[in-house]
Scaffold this motif. Structure first.
Motif, PDB file in Angstrom:
ATOM      1  N   LYS A   1       0.866  -1.067  -0.077  1.00  0.00           N
ATOM      2  CA  LYS A   1       0.125   0.088  -0.013  1.00  0.00           C
ATOM      3  C   LYS A   1       0.835   1.125  -0.140  1.00  0.00           C
ATOM      4  O   LYS A   1       0.583   2.107  -0.598  1.00  0.00           O
TER       5      LYS A   1
ATOM      6  N   GLU B   1      -3.272   7.778   5.919  1.00  0.00           N
ATOM      7  CA  GLU B   1      -3.979   8.662   5.195  1.00  0.00           C
ATOM      8  C   GLU B   1      -3.709  10.045   5.269  1.00  0.00           C
ATOM      9  O   GLU B   1      -3.703  11.030   4.426  1.00  0.00           O
TER      10      GLU B   1
ATOM     11  N   SER C   1      -6.095  -0.762  13.985  1.00  0.00           N
ATOM     12  CA  SER C   1      -6.360  -0.881  12.623  1.00  0.00           C
ATOM     13  C   SER C   1      -6.763   0.822  12.187  1.00  0.00           C
ATOM     14  O   SER C   1      -6.088   1.388  11.364  1.00  0.00           O
ATOM     15  N   ASP C   2      -7.737   1.295  12.840  1.00  0.00           N
ATOM     16  CA  ASP C   2      -8.022   2.622  12.379  1.00  0.00           C
ATOM     17  C   ASP C   2      -7.252   3.561  12.599  1.00  0.00           C
ATOM     18  O   ASP C   2      -6.828   4.431  11.844  1.00  0.00           O
TER      19      ASP C   2
ATOM     20  N   THR D   1      -4.496   3.346  10.022  1.00  0.00           N
ATOM     21  CA  THR D   1      -4.896   3.832   8.574  1.00  0.00           C
ATOM     22  C   THR D   1      -5.203   5.496   8.561  1.00  0.00           C
ATOM     23  O   THR D   1      -4.862   6.045   7.631  1.00  0.00           O
TER      24      THR D   1
END
Length: 405
Positions: free
Chosen positions: A22, A356, A348-349, A352
Motif C-alpha cells: 500500500k 491517510e 487498525s483505525d 489507517t
C-alpha cells in the motif's frame, strides 16, 4: 465448484506485506509516504559476501545442489552453532531452505497431524498461525502482555499445554516487539517443557545478532541441553547480514525431522539458489566485527524512535532489547475523533489514520495478535525516522478526545 482449495478460507495475506504494498502504491501515485512497515535492513549486503557470490558464478557453481544445502554451507552452519552457541551438530542434522520462512513451513508440514496444537505466544510473527493452519494444525495463542515485557511466562505456558500440544514456537528477539528472553527466562520455560516430554520446541533465532545494551543472547538448547532431541533451532542470514533477497534460512534438529523436511522441500522448491548458498558460506565464515557498527546504528535509531514516540499524545513505547522494531501502545488514542469526524476505534483505525493523513505506514497490532498497539520498523535512516515521528506527533495532537457518554 470453486477452483480454490477450501483451506485458503482459513488464512489471510501477510499484513506486513500488505502495508508495504500500500505504501509503495501511494508513493507511485505521488504521495509523500514514509514506509515503516517492512522488516528489512536498509544496509546493503557487505561487499565481501557479494564477492563470494561473484566468485561462485565465475567458478561455474550455477547448477542444482543437494536439495537441502551444499556440504560447504552445512559445514559452515555446524561451525556457527559450535562457535556462537556452544552446540554440536553434524551435517545430517542441518537443513537449508529458501529463507527462514520455508524452513519453518517445512517443519510444520513434516510434523503436524490434523488437530495437533501449536502454542504461539502473542504478539507473534504474522506467518506462524497461517503456516500452522495450512499444515492442518491448531494455533493456540497465549497472550503475553506489556506488563511482562511481551514475554511468555512459565505458568501460562504450563497452563496452555494439553495432550494435543505438538510444538511451542518461540521467537527471540521478537518480531514484532523486539523483546528478547534472558537465560533465566528461558530456563523457566525449558523447565516447563521438561515436564511435558511430548512437546517439541521450535525456536526462531533470526534476530540473534541484533541485541543492544549488553544483552546476552541465548538459544534454548544452550540453556537446557536435554531438550536438544526435540528442538528445531531456526536461523538464517537475512537480518544480520542484510541478505533478505538472497533467501537463505537454515535449521538444526533431530535427524528424523531434518530428513522429513528435506523430503518435503524436494517436492516443492528443491534446492535454494546455489549462488546464495555460496554467499551464505562467506557470511557465516567471515569476519563478524562489522556487526558492531550496525548494532550501534540500530541502537541509536531505537533510542531516537522510543524517545520521540513517547512525546506523542496518547502513545507509550517501551524500549525493546533487540531486533529493529518498536511495539508502541496507541491505547490513549482509542475513542478519539479525527479532524474529519471519524472515531479511532482500534489500532487498525489508528494506522489507517496515520497513513491517510500523514503518509506514515506502520502495522496494526491486531495483525500480530495483541491490541491496541502498532509496530514500527526502525531499519531506515535517522532523517526518515525523525520526520515520521514528527508526523505521528502531529497526527496524535490533532485528535480530539470525545466527551464521556
Amino acid at each position: 465448484m470453486s477452483i480454490l482449495a477450501s483451506r485458503l478460507s482459513k488464512i489471510k495475506p501477510s499484513p506486513t506485506i500488505a502495508v508495504t504494498t500500500k505504501a509503495a502504491e501511494l508513493k507511485a501515485a505521488g504521495r509523500d509516504v514514509i514506509g515503516l512497515g517492512a522488516g528489512e535492513p536498509d544496509f546493503d549486503t557487505p561487499d565481501w559476501i557479494k564477492d563470494a557470490a561473484t566468485a561462485a558464478m565465475k567458478a561455474g557453481q550455477t547448477k542444482y545442489t543437494a536439495v537441502d544445502g551444499t556440504p560447504a554451507l552445512k559445514k559452515a552452519i555446524c561451525e556457527k552453532f559450535k562457535r556462537e552457541n556452544g552446540i554440536d551438530y553434524t551435517p545430517d542434522q542441518i537443513t537449508v531452505g529458501t529463507g527462514g520462512k520455508q524452513v519453518l513451513y517445512n517443519a510444520l508440514m513434516a510434523s503436524l497431524n490434523p488437530g495437533d496444537e501449536v502454542i504461539i505466544p502473542a504478539p507473534y510473527w504474522v506467518s506462524y498461525p497461517d503456516m500452522t493452519i495450512l499444515a492442518e494444525g491448531t494455533p493456540v495463542f497465549v497472550e503475553c502482555g506489556e506488563q511482562h515485557g511481551f514475554k511468555l511466562q512459565a505458568a501460562d505456558l504450563d497452563k496452555a499445554i494439553t495432550p494435543k500440544t505438538k510444538w511451542l514456537i518461540l521467537n527471540s528477539p521478537s518480531n514484532p516487539t523486539g523483546a528478547a528472553y534472558t537465560k533465566a527466562e528461558l530456563k523457566a520455560l525449558t523447565d516447563v517443557l521438561m515436564k511435558h516430554p511430548h512437546v517439541w520446541l521450535m525456536t526462531d533465532d533470526i534476530y540473534e545478532h541484533l541485541v543492544y545494551d549488553g544483552f546476552e543472547f541465548a538459544t534454548p538448547v544452550q540453556v537446557e541441553p536435554r531438550l536438544k532431541d526435540r528442538t528445531l533451532t531456526v536461523n538464517g542470514v537475512s537480518k544480520a547480514y542484510a541478505m533478505t533477497g538472497w533467501r537463505i534460512g537454515y535449521a538444526a534438529g533431530p535427524k528424523e525431522l531434518i530428513k522429513a523436511m528435506g523430503g518435503i522441500q524436494s517436492h516443492s522448491t528443491s534446492n535454494p539458489s546455489s549462488i546464495s548458498q555460496a554467499a551464505a558460506v562467506a557470511a557465516l565464515n567471515g569476519d563478524q566485527t562489522f556487526l558492531n557498527e550496525w548494532r550501534r546504528v540500530y541502537k541509536e535509531r531505537r533510542d531516537l524512535v522510543v524517545g520521540l514516540l513517547n512525546q506523542a499524545e496518547g502513545i507509550t513505547c517501551p524500549t525493546p532489547e533487540g531486533a529493529f522494531y518498536v511495539y508502541a501502545s496507541c491505547a490513549g488514542c482509542i475513542g478519539a475523533e479525527t479532524p474529519d469526524g471519524k472515531v479511532i476505534q482500534s489500532d487498525s483505525d489508528f494506522v489507517t489514520y496515520l497513513l491517510e493523513t500523514e503518509g506514515v505506514a506502520a502495522v496494526q497490532g491486531a495483525a500480530f495478535g495483541l491490541s491496541p498497539y502498532f509496530r514500527i520498523s526502525y531499519a531506515t535512516s535517522n532523517k526518515d525516522l525523525t520526520e515520521a515521528c514528527a508526523r505521528i506527533q502531529r497526527a496524535c495532537a490533532a485528535l480530539k478526545k470525545r466527551a464521556a457518554a
